[in-house]
Design a protein around this motif. Structure first.
Motif, PDB file in Angstrom:
ATOM      1  N   THR A  72      61.283  61.498   9.900  1.00 55.95           N
ATOM      2  CA  THR A  72      60.134  61.353   9.117  1.00 55.95           C
ATOM      3  C   THR A  72      58.948  61.347  10.081  1.00 55.95           C
ATOM      4  O   THR A  72      57.632  61.917   9.913  1.00 55.95           O
ATOM      5  N   ASN A  76      56.108  64.187   9.904  1.00 58.30           N
ATOM      6  CA  ASN A  76      54.487  63.850   9.461  1.00 58.30           C
ATOM      7  C   ASN A  76      53.711  64.892  10.290  1.00 58.30           C
ATOM      8  O   ASN A  76      52.791  65.509   9.697  1.00 58.30           O
ATOM      9  N   ASP A 195      55.224  49.695   1.305  1.00 59.69           N
ATOM     10  CA  ASP A 195      56.442  50.387   2.015  1.00 59.69           C
ATOM     11  C   ASP A 195      57.030  49.467   2.859  1.00 59.69           C
ATOM     12  O   ASP A 195      58.019  49.993   3.846  1.00 59.69           O
ATOM     13  N   GLY A 289      51.176  53.441   0.918  1.00 61.59           N
ATOM     14  CA  GLY A 289      52.602  53.363   1.289  1.00 61.59           C
ATOM     15  C   GLY A 289      53.125  54.054   0.060  1.00 61.59           C
ATOM     16  O   GLY A 289      54.475  53.861  -0.325  1.00 61.59           O
ATOM     17  N   VAL A 291      54.560  57.786  -1.921  1.00 63.67           N
ATOM     18  CA  VAL A 291      54.872  59.095  -1.797  1.00 63.67           C
ATOM     19  C   VAL A 291      55.185  59.821  -3.261  1.00 63.67           C
ATOM     20  O   VAL A 291      55.338  60.898  -3.387  1.00 63.67           O
ATOM     21  N   SER A 310      51.493  57.792   2.216  1.00 51.29           N
ATOM     22  CA  SER A 310      51.875  56.932   3.518  1.00 51.29           C
ATOM     23  C   SER A 310      53.230  56.640   3.725  1.00 51.29           C
ATOM     24  O   SER A 310      53.749  56.264   2.506  1.00 51.29           O
ATOM     25  N   ASN A 311      53.924  56.876   4.742  1.00 54.24           N
ATOM     26  CA  ASN A 311      55.185  56.437   4.969  1.00 54.24           C
ATOM     27  C   ASN A 311      55.300  55.479   5.898  1.00 54.24           C
ATOM     28  O   ASN A 311      56.109  55.258   6.732  1.00 54.24           O
ATOM     29  N   HIS A 312      53.982  54.780   6.422  1.00 58.57           N
ATOM     30  CA  HIS A 312      54.073  53.878   7.373  1.00 58.57           C
ATOM     31  C   HIS A 312      53.959  54.499   8.731  1.00 58.57           C
ATOM     32  O   HIS A 312      54.940  54.057   9.779  1.00 58.57           O
ATOM     33  N   GLY A 320      62.484  60.135   4.460  1.00 58.82           N
ATOM     34  CA  GLY A 320      61.544  60.713   3.347  1.00 58.82           C
ATOM     35  C   GLY A 320      60.541  61.690   3.797  1.00 58.82           C
ATOM     36  O   GLY A 320      60.785  62.074   4.774  1.00 58.82           O
ATOM     37  N   THR A 323      54.101  62.980   4.908  1.00 59.39           N
ATOM     38  CA  THR A 323      53.045  62.732   3.940  1.00 59.39           C
ATOM     39  C   THR A 323      52.041  64.014   3.343  1.00 59.39           C
ATOM     40  O   THR A 323      51.690  63.909   2.339  1.00 59.39           O
TER      41      THR A 323
END
Ligand code: FNR
Length: 419
Positions: A72, A76, A195, A289, A291, A310-312, A320, A323
């Motif tokens: 991930t 990104n 998240d 956080g 999606v 966001s996925n941190h 995941g 973004t």
């Protein structure tokens, strides 16, 4: 192992060595040679290289790394590379106006500096350097729960737009206290990060023996010995403490607090709890956080002011979506009910342009500002922001857009015509 928790299990906390003390000082100025190297950097990639050279490997990997196989994390950035711009010509682009609306107020640029814990390990009182540069550029700065500098100290030192990011701890009264402190210190917005019900599995940190509190292993000694300037600077100004974590443990000891933060995320935090925070926080509320479009829809329905796709930065769930790929569905679920921001992998001005074109109202930057901070303190952060500003300006001019409001999906090659 009781008190020794790897960062991958402890979220964003980094090793706290000294106990908390009140600290009135500003972030120290940088050395001329670091400043010169940052100034010569043409892009964020070169700032990252400077960061990799200056920081011990364990610290660099802590900021640079992601969870597990880092799929991930890589995606990104790759997602920006998959999109193509579709420029218009013969437009008068002699000037481009980068001002934009963020949370209902004019901002100098269409991005903010997002929350990153552990900035104090990158540069002494690094949070202050980040916030000062944000204020100088008239953009918001988000202070992490696990910052070196406290909510109040930040407010005393920086006269800019401040947001507080809060994790949710099992000690609900501690979370509530953090929120009340932000209210008393006149923070504009509260970010609840959703998240991180448990810490991500960051394997680089395990490999490097990077933990809270710091572990004195032969590996770490060798790593530190190879980076004397960082050691000298860090020892000169004192190992960072965690300004917001006082009161977290009965002993008020920052080291114990930092080590126990990761064990105390409240994995039971749910929609009802968030609703209570919405009711008790009278200012702007941002949820970070997200999606899934259905989550975004529900958040918009409960009166959240902004949602951060966001996925941190790929530091939590690996596998995941990128973004940028998640953004369009979130945007169409939310419509105009809330602002939609994006973070993750933003390293170029053109990345910001693409995010705006796909429906983001603004962008948050994470590692980009930390690479600058690691390269040369505030001067490096200033350089990172200047690079993004210059690149975004040029992208707008080359695409035929003269204001942020004009940027929409017509500037992107439609997916069906891409290869
Ligand atoms: C973070 N991030 C983060 N998020 C948050 O809500 N609270 C925090 O304390 C932190 N701490 C933190 C530390 C470090 C070292 C990193 C790299 C990231 C996540 C951050 O806000 C953001 O979501 C990502 O950094 C975005 O991805 P990029 O821009 O770094 O690729």
């Amino acid at each position: 192992m009781q008190n020794r928790v790897h960062t991958s299990a402890s979220g964003e906390a980094a090793p706290g060595i000294r106990s908390a003390s009140s600290d009135n000082r500003a972030a120290p100025a940088t050395y001329p040679w670091l400043k010169a190297a940052a100034k010569r950097s043409r892009n964020i990639r070169s700032l990252r290289e400077l960061a990799a050279r200056r920081l011990p490997r364990g610290i660099f990997d802590f900021i640079d790394g992601g969870a597990e196989d880092e799929v991930t994390l890589a995606d990104n950035s790759a997602a920006f590379g998959r999109r193509r711009l579709l420029p218009r010509v013969l437009v008068d682009v002699a000037t481009a106006d980068l001002r934009s609306d963020i949370l209902g107020r004019q901002s100098g640029l269409p991005f903010a500096i997002g929350p990153t814990g552990g900035a104090g390990f990158v540069w002494p009182r690094g949070d202050l350097a980040l916030a000062r540069v944000a204020a100088d550029n008239d953009i918001p700065f988000a202070l992490s729960t696990t910052s070196a500098v406290s909510i109040e100290h930040m407010r005393e030192r920086v006269d800019g737009r401040l947001w507080l990011q809060s994790y949710i701890f099992r000690q609900r009264d501690f979370t509530q206290k953090l929120i009340s402190r932000a209210l008393a210190a006149d923070y504009e917005a509260l970010i609840i990060t959703v998240d991180l019900p448990v810490g991500g599995n960051r394997e680089r940190d395990y490999k490097n023996d990077f933990s809270v509190p710091f572990k004195y292993t032969p590996r770490n000694f060798i790593d530190f010995a190879a980076h004397p300037e960082w050691v000298f600077t860090t020892l000169r100004y004192g190992f960072p403490t965690f300004g917001n974590l006082r009161d977290f443990t009965p002993s008020n000891d920052a080291t114990r607090a930092a080590s126990s933060v990761g064990r105390n995320y409240d994995a039971s935090f749910n929609w009802d709890d968030l609703g209570r925070i919405r009711d008790s926080w009278p200012r702007k509320l941002i949820v970070k956080g997200v999606v899934h479009p259905e989550d975004a829809d529900r958040l918009a329905g409960m009166g959240v002011d902004a949602i951060v796709v966001s996925n941190h930065g790929g530091r939590q769930l690996d596998g995941g979506p990128a973004t940028l790929d998640a953004l369009p569905r979130v945007k169409s679920a939310v419509g105009d009910r809330a602002a939609v921001y994006l973070d993750g992998g933003v390293r170029r001005g053109s990345d910001i342009f693409k995010a705006l074109a796909l429906g983001a109202d603004a962008v948050l930057i994470g590692r980009t500002s930390l690479y600058g901070l690691a390269a040369a303190g505030a001067s490096g952060v200033e350089r990172a922001v200047a690079i993004l500003r210059e690149e975004l300006t040029r992208t707008m001019q080359l695409c035929g857009a003269t204001s942020i409001a004009q940027i929409d999906q017509r500037f992107l090659m439609p997916a069906q015509h891409q290869r």
